[in-house]
Design a protein around this motif. Structure first.
Motif, PDB file in Angstrom:
ATOM      1  N   PHE A 369      56.847  45.158  31.527  1.00 28.29           N
ATOM      2  CA  PHE A 369      55.513  44.570  31.442  1.00 28.29           C
ATOM      3  C   PHE A 369      54.438  45.653  31.494  1.00 28.29           C
ATOM      4  O   PHE A 369      53.452  45.611  30.754  1.00 28.29           O
ATOM      5  CB  PHE A 369      55.315  43.562  32.574  1.00 28.29           C
ATOM      6  CG  PHE A 369      56.324  42.454  32.587  1.00 28.29           C
ATOM      7  CD1 PHE A 369      56.287  41.447  31.630  1.00 28.29           C
ATOM      8  CD2 PHE A 369      57.331  42.435  33.521  1.00 28.29           C
ATOM      9  CE1 PHE A 369      57.229  40.430  31.624  1.00 28.29           C
ATOM     10  CE2 PHE A 369      58.286  41.420  33.528  1.00 28.29           C
ATOM     11  CZ  PHE A 369      58.239  40.420  32.575  1.00 28.29           C
ATOM     12  N   SER A 370      54.636  46.655  32.365  1.00 28.58           N
ATOM     13  CA  SER A 370      53.685  47.765  32.434  1.00 28.58           C
ATOM     14  C   SER A 370      53.727  48.604  31.173  1.00 28.58           C
ATOM     15  O   SER A 370      52.696  49.107  30.714  1.00 28.58           O
ATOM     16  CB  SER A 370      53.987  48.636  33.655  1.00 28.58           C
ATOM     17  OG  SER A 370      53.821  47.914  34.847  1.00 28.58           O
ATOM     18  N   LEU A 371      54.913  48.752  30.600  1.00 28.12           N
ATOM     19  CA  LEU A 371      55.052  49.495  29.350  1.00 28.12           C
ATOM     20  C   LEU A 371      54.258  48.825  28.237  1.00 28.12           C
ATOM     21  O   LEU A 371      53.560  49.492  27.457  1.00 28.12           O
ATOM     22  CB  LEU A 371      56.531  49.606  28.972  1.00 28.12           C
ATOM     23  CG  LEU A 371      56.848  50.282  27.636  1.00 28.12           C
ATOM     24  CD1 LEU A 371      56.284  51.690  27.594  1.00 28.12           C
ATOM     25  CD2 LEU A 371      58.360  50.302  27.406  1.00 28.12           C
ATOM     26  N   ILE A 372      54.339  47.504  28.165  1.00 26.25           N
ATOM     27  CA  ILE A 372      53.572  46.765  27.157  1.00 26.25           C
ATOM     28  C   ILE A 372      52.081  46.984  27.358  1.00 26.25           C
ATOM     29  O   ILE A 372      51.334  47.210  26.398  1.00 26.25           O
ATOM     30  CB  ILE A 372      53.926  45.263  27.212  1.00 26.25           C
ATOM     31  CG1 ILE A 372      55.350  45.041  26.707  1.00 26.25           C
ATOM     32  CG2 ILE A 372      52.932  44.437  26.392  1.00 26.25           C
ATOM     33  CD1 ILE A 372      55.891  43.657  26.977  1.00 26.25           C
ATOM     34  N   GLU A 373      51.638  46.957  28.609  1.00 33.47           N
ATOM     35  CA  GLU A 373      50.225  47.189  28.907  1.00 33.47           C
ATOM     36  C   GLU A 373      49.784  48.574  28.431  1.00 33.47           C
ATOM     37  O   GLU A 373      48.707  48.738  27.860  1.00 33.47           O
ATOM     38  CB  GLU A 373      49.988  47.048  30.415  1.00 33.47           C
ATOM     39  CG  GLU A 373      48.580  47.360  30.883  1.00 33.47           C
ATOM     40  CD  GLU A 373      47.562  46.303  30.511  1.00 33.47           C
ATOM     41  OE1 GLU A 373      46.352  46.605  30.588  1.00 33.47           O
ATOM     42  OE2 GLU A 373      47.959  45.190  30.130  1.00 33.47           O
ATOM     43  N   GLN A 374      50.632  49.574  28.658  1.00 31.47           N
ATOM     44  CA  GLN A 374      50.312  50.935  28.227  1.00 31.47           C
ATOM     45  C   GLN A 374      50.202  51.007  26.700  1.00 31.47           C
ATOM     46  O   GLN A 374      49.266  51.592  26.154  1.00 31.47           O
ATOM     47  CB  GLN A 374      51.406  51.900  28.700  1.00 31.47           C
ATOM     48  CG  GLN A 374      51.500  52.067  30.200  1.00 31.47           C
ATOM     49  CD  GLN A 374      50.451  53.005  30.778  1.00 31.47           C
ATOM     50  OE1 GLN A 374      49.823  53.751  30.047  1.00 31.47           O
ATOM     51  NE2 GLN A 374      50.264  52.948  32.076  1.00 31.47           N
ATOM     52  N   LEU A 375      51.180  50.403  26.012  1.00 33.13           N
ATOM     53  CA  LEU A 375      51.194  50.463  24.550  1.00 33.13           C
ATOM     54  C   LEU A 375      50.038  49.670  23.939  1.00 33.13           C
ATOM     55  O   LEU A 375      49.458  50.083  22.921  1.00 33.13           O
ATOM     56  CB  LEU A 375      52.532  49.932  24.020  1.00 33.13           C
ATOM     57  CG  LEU A 375      53.777  50.737  24.397  1.00 33.13           C
ATOM     58  CD1 LEU A 375      55.031  50.008  23.960  1.00 33.13           C
ATOM     59  CD2 LEU A 375      53.724  52.138  23.805  1.00 33.13           C
ATOM     60  N   TYR A 376      49.717  48.546  24.562  1.00 32.42           N
ATOM     61  CA  TYR A 376      48.676  47.679  23.997  1.00 32.42           C
ATOM     62  C   TYR A 376      47.297  48.326  24.086  1.00 32.42           C
ATOM     63  O   TYR A 376      46.407  48.002  23.305  1.00 32.42           O
ATOM     64  CB  TYR A 376      48.688  46.335  24.727  1.00 32.42           C
ATOM     65  CG  TYR A 376      47.867  45.250  24.067  1.00 32.42           C
ATOM     66  CD1 TYR A 376      47.975  44.989  22.705  1.00 32.42           C
ATOM     67  CD2 TYR A 376      46.978  44.466  24.802  1.00 32.42           C
ATOM     68  CE1 TYR A 376      47.232  43.989  22.098  1.00 32.42           C
ATOM     69  CE2 TYR A 376      46.237  43.466  24.213  1.00 32.42           C
ATOM     70  CZ  TYR A 376      46.368  43.230  22.862  1.00 32.42           C
ATOM     71  OH  TYR A 376      45.627  42.236  22.262  1.00 32.42           O
ATOM     72  N   ARG A 377      47.131  49.259  25.020  1.00 35.68           N
ATOM     73  CA  ARG A 377      45.849  49.953  25.129  1.00 35.68           C
ATOM     74  C   ARG A 377      45.486  50.638  23.815  1.00 35.68           C
ATOM     75  O   ARG A 377      44.329  50.634  23.398  1.00 35.68           O
ATOM     76  CB  ARG A 377      45.912  50.978  26.264  1.00 35.68           C
ATOM     77  CG  ARG A 377      44.606  51.704  26.502  1.00 35.68           C
ATOM     78  CD  ARG A 377      44.695  52.707  27.639  1.00 35.68           C
ATOM     79  NE  ARG A 377      44.864  52.041  28.916  1.00 35.68           N
ATOM     80  CZ  ARG A 377      45.935  52.159  29.689  1.00 35.68           C
ATOM     81  NH1 ARG A 377      46.937  52.920  29.309  1.00 35.68           N
ATOM     82  NH2 ARG A 377      46.003  51.530  30.836  1.00 35.68           N
ATOM     83  N   SER A 378      46.489  51.200  23.150  1.00 31.81           N
ATOM     84  CA  SER A 378      46.231  51.882  21.876  1.00 31.81           C
ATOM     85  C   SER A 378      45.797  50.904  20.795  1.00 31.81           C
ATOM     86  O   SER A 378      45.034  51.258  19.894  1.00 31.81           O
ATOM     87  CB  SER A 378      47.485  52.638  21.414  1.00 31.81           C
ATOM     88  OG  SER A 378      47.806  53.665  22.327  1.00 31.81           O
ATOM     89  N   VAL A 379      46.283  49.672  20.874  1.00 34.70           N
ATOM     90  CA  VAL A 379      45.877  48.641  19.911  1.00 34.70           C
ATOM     91  C   VAL A 379      44.427  48.237  20.167  1.00 34.70           C
ATOM     92  O   VAL A 379      43.617  48.114  19.241  1.00 34.70           O
ATOM     93  CB  VAL A 379      46.794  47.410  20.008  1.00 34.70           C
ATOM     94  CG1 VAL A 379      46.273  46.272  19.138  1.00 34.70           C
ATOM     95  CG2 VAL A 379      48.209  47.779  19.597  1.00 34.70           C
ATOM     96  N   LEU A 380      44.086  48.038  21.424  1.00 32.07           N
ATOM     97  CA  LEU A 380      42.744  47.565  21.768  1.00 32.07           C
ATOM     98  C   LEU A 380      41.666  48.538  21.332  1.00 32.07           C
ATOM     99  O   LEU A 380      40.589  48.131  20.878  1.00 32.07           O
ATOM    100  CB  LEU A 380      42.647  47.324  23.276  1.00 32.07           C
ATOM    101  CG  LEU A 380      43.470  46.167  23.836  1.00 32.07           C
ATOM    102  CD1 LEU A 380      43.373  46.130  25.358  1.00 32.07           C
ATOM    103  CD2 LEU A 380      43.007  44.837  23.261  1.00 32.07           C
ATOM    104  N   VAL A 381      41.922  49.821  21.479  1.00 33.13           N
ATOM    105  CA  VAL A 381      40.885  50.812  21.157  1.00 33.13           C
ATOM    106  C   VAL A 381      41.171  51.532  19.840  1.00 33.13           C
ATOM    107  O   VAL A 381      40.482  52.490  19.486  1.00 33.13           O
ATOM    108  CB  VAL A 381      40.745  51.848  22.290  1.00 33.13           C
ATOM    109  CG1 VAL A 381      40.336  51.162  23.583  1.00 33.13           C
ATOM    110  CG2 VAL A 381      42.028  52.634  22.498  1.00 33.13           C
ATOM    111  N   LYS A 382      42.198  51.043  19.117  1.00 31.64           N
ATOM    112  CA  LYS A 382      42.571  51.638  17.821  1.00 31.64           C
ATOM    113  C   LYS A 382      42.765  53.148  17.951  1.00 31.64           C
ATOM    114  O   LYS A 382      42.164  53.954  17.235  1.00 31.64           O
ATOM    115  CB  LYS A 382      41.515  51.317  16.754  1.00 31.64           C
ATOM    116  CG  LYS A 382      41.318  49.838  16.490  1.00 31.64           C
ATOM    117  CD  LYS A 382      42.557  49.206  15.885  1.00 31.64           C
ATOM    118  CE  LYS A 382      42.334  47.756  15.463  1.00 31.64           C
ATOM    119  NZ  LYS A 382      42.246  46.813  16.577  1.00 31.64           N
ATOM    120  N   SER A 383      43.613  53.519  18.904  1.00 29.25           N
ATOM    121  CA  SER A 383      43.856  54.923  19.203  1.00 29.25           C
ATOM    122  C   SER A 383      45.317  55.261  18.969  1.00 29.25           C
ATOM    123  O   SER A 383      46.205  54.436  19.169  1.00 29.25           O
ATOM    124  CB  SER A 383      43.483  55.217  20.659  1.00 29.25           C
ATOM    125  OG  SER A 383      44.010  56.458  21.081  1.00 29.25           O
ATOM    126  N   ALA A 384      45.569  56.490  18.571  1.00 31.65           N
ATOM    127  CA  ALA A 384      46.953  56.961  18.386  1.00 31.65           C
ATOM    128  C   ALA A 384      47.433  57.721  19.620  1.00 31.65           C
ATOM    129  O   ALA A 384      48.461  58.383  19.583  1.00 31.65           O
ATOM    130  CB  ALA A 384      47.035  57.849  17.150  1.00 31.65           C
TER     131      ALA A 384
END
Length: 430
Positions: A369-384
């Protein structure tokens, strides 16, 4: 861990094939804008959609099917990230590799998750009234219970006052006064809008074959004909005037003193990594200035800590104090910021802060669940930005970077929740 990203019709699929976990975790993230007219409906949907489906029209029947999937769990969450309102549905179950070679657990789990989202307990353009009323009661109880948790209540009230007029001030779980007016038809209409317009990301974490999983998702999640509305990350810096002080009285024995600072530094800013280190040094860890000087040395607070909201650029200080210690505590908290602004901190504390930050992120990877949160951050801010870069950039933060962040950190609002015997200054309360 490698993240495989596969756009399919209407949604984006993120797969992390790993044998680190003995489980399979699926998460569907719906992203929409924070709006007063929709926050309560969205929060209510988080309850209604996981409560029943067309095939399992009661919580008990749905739970029986989850039990049959080797004790799977279906949960929902609602979060606020900057100006976005994130609705998540998560299904967690055993890993296929621990079952027979002919196991269909992954497919069955994904199909049930899709059913909960796309085939709810609804008829003729309306959710089932009994289900809606039951979940209204549950949401109402949650909203009413906030006042009982004074620490949470103080955090919410600080943001209410600090961010008044900004979307971020809207409450994550909505408003009790808006709840009664939501009919099963109104809720279903909004649900249809969400399904059509939200940006949707689906995460799969576990020991899976990516191609097989994508094939299952394409069949189960028939998001066809969608017209998602793009939600680019946006941040508008806020200029701070004179700090405002809000005092409020409740039947409490311990005062809650919360201070809100603005840095105007968010994810993507060149000083973003330095802001992480600054917050850790200021109040984020047990060796921080707030903990050591406000709580330990001065004995002015039962607790004293800070957190950094990287989507909004805020540093939020939380403390529990005696009512009579308001002035002393505010003064010493402000002194801690001034000391960082002047470079009054040692390299040992900086190194310790960096080590604890990196350790916290690496420990988070031990939870899907924490891993998903970490990965989703890049989606939210459109960051690589990825984990390796994050760890590297934290190491690169210099003393000058930390001082620059501290000097950009400006006090916006002081919120004080005290007892009903009155403010020690005799000031009026809200």
């Amino acid at each position: 861990m490698t993240e495989i990203i596969r756009p399919i019709e209407g949604i984006t699929v993120h797969i992390v094939p790993t044998d680190k976990f003995k489980t399979l975790t699926f998460a569907v993230q719906f992203r929409g804008r924070l709006k007063r007219e929709t926050v309560t409906k969205r929060a209510l949907l988080a309850y209604v959609l996981k409560s029943a489906t067309a095939k399992s029209p009661s919580t008990q029947l749905l739970q029986q099917r989850l039990d049959d999937l080797y004790g799977a769990s279906l949960t929902s969450q609602i979060h606020k990230r900057g100006e976005d309102h994130i609705l998540s549905f998560l299904l967690h179950t055993a890993g296929d590799r621990f079952l027979s070679e002919t196991s269909t657990l992954a497919a069955d789990s994904l199909e049930l998750l899709a059913e909960a989202i796309l085939a709810p307990h609804a008829k003729d353009g309306a959710f089932d009234e009994e289900t809606v009323n039951k979940e209204k009661r549950a949401l109402r109880q949650r909203l009413e219970s906030i006042i009982d948790d004074k620490m949470q209540y103080a955090n919410i009230r600080l943001i209410d006052e600090m961010c008044r007029g900004e979307a971020y001030a809207l409450h994550t779980y909505g408003y009790k006064e808006d709840l009664e007016a939501i009919s099963p038809v109104d809720l279903y209409d909004y649900y249809q809008q969400m399904i059509k317009e939200d940006e949707i990301d689906l995460y799969v974490i576990g020991d899976v074959d990516p191609d097989r999983i994508v094939g299952i998702i394409e069949k189960a999640f028939a998001f066809r004909g969608r017209q998602p509305v793009a939600h680019p990350f946006r941040f508008v810096p806020v200029e701070v005037g004179a700090p405002k002080t809000i005092r409020e009285s409740h039947d409490v024995e311990q005062g809650k003193l919360n201070l809100g600072y603005r840095t105007n530094i968010v994810i993507g800013d060149p000083l973003y990594y330095a802001a992480q280190v600054f917050n850790g040094l200021f109040g984020g860890f047990p060796h921080s200035k707030l903990f050591m000087n406000v709580r330990e040395k001065a004995s002015l607070a039962y607790y004293a800590a800070s957190r950094y909201d990287s989507y909004k650029g805020l540093i939020l200080v939380m403390s529990g104090i005696e009512f009579s210690n308001f002035d002393k505590t505010v003064a010493i908290i402000r002194q801690q910021l001034e000391s960082v602004q002047s470079g009054d901190f040692d390299d040992v504390a900086v190194d310790q802060t960096k080590a604890l930050l990196k350790n916290a992120v690496l420990e988070a990877l031990d939870s899907p669940f924490s891993l998903i949160e970490q990965l989703y951050r890049s989606v939210l801010v459109k960051s690589a930005d990825d984990l390796d870069r994050w760890l590297t950039e934290i190491d690169r933060v210099s003393r000058d970077d930390i001082v620059r962040v501290a000097q950009q950190t400006v006090l916006d609002t002081i919120y004080f929740l005290h007892g009903k015997e009155g403010d020690p200054h005799g000031n009026p309360t809200v």
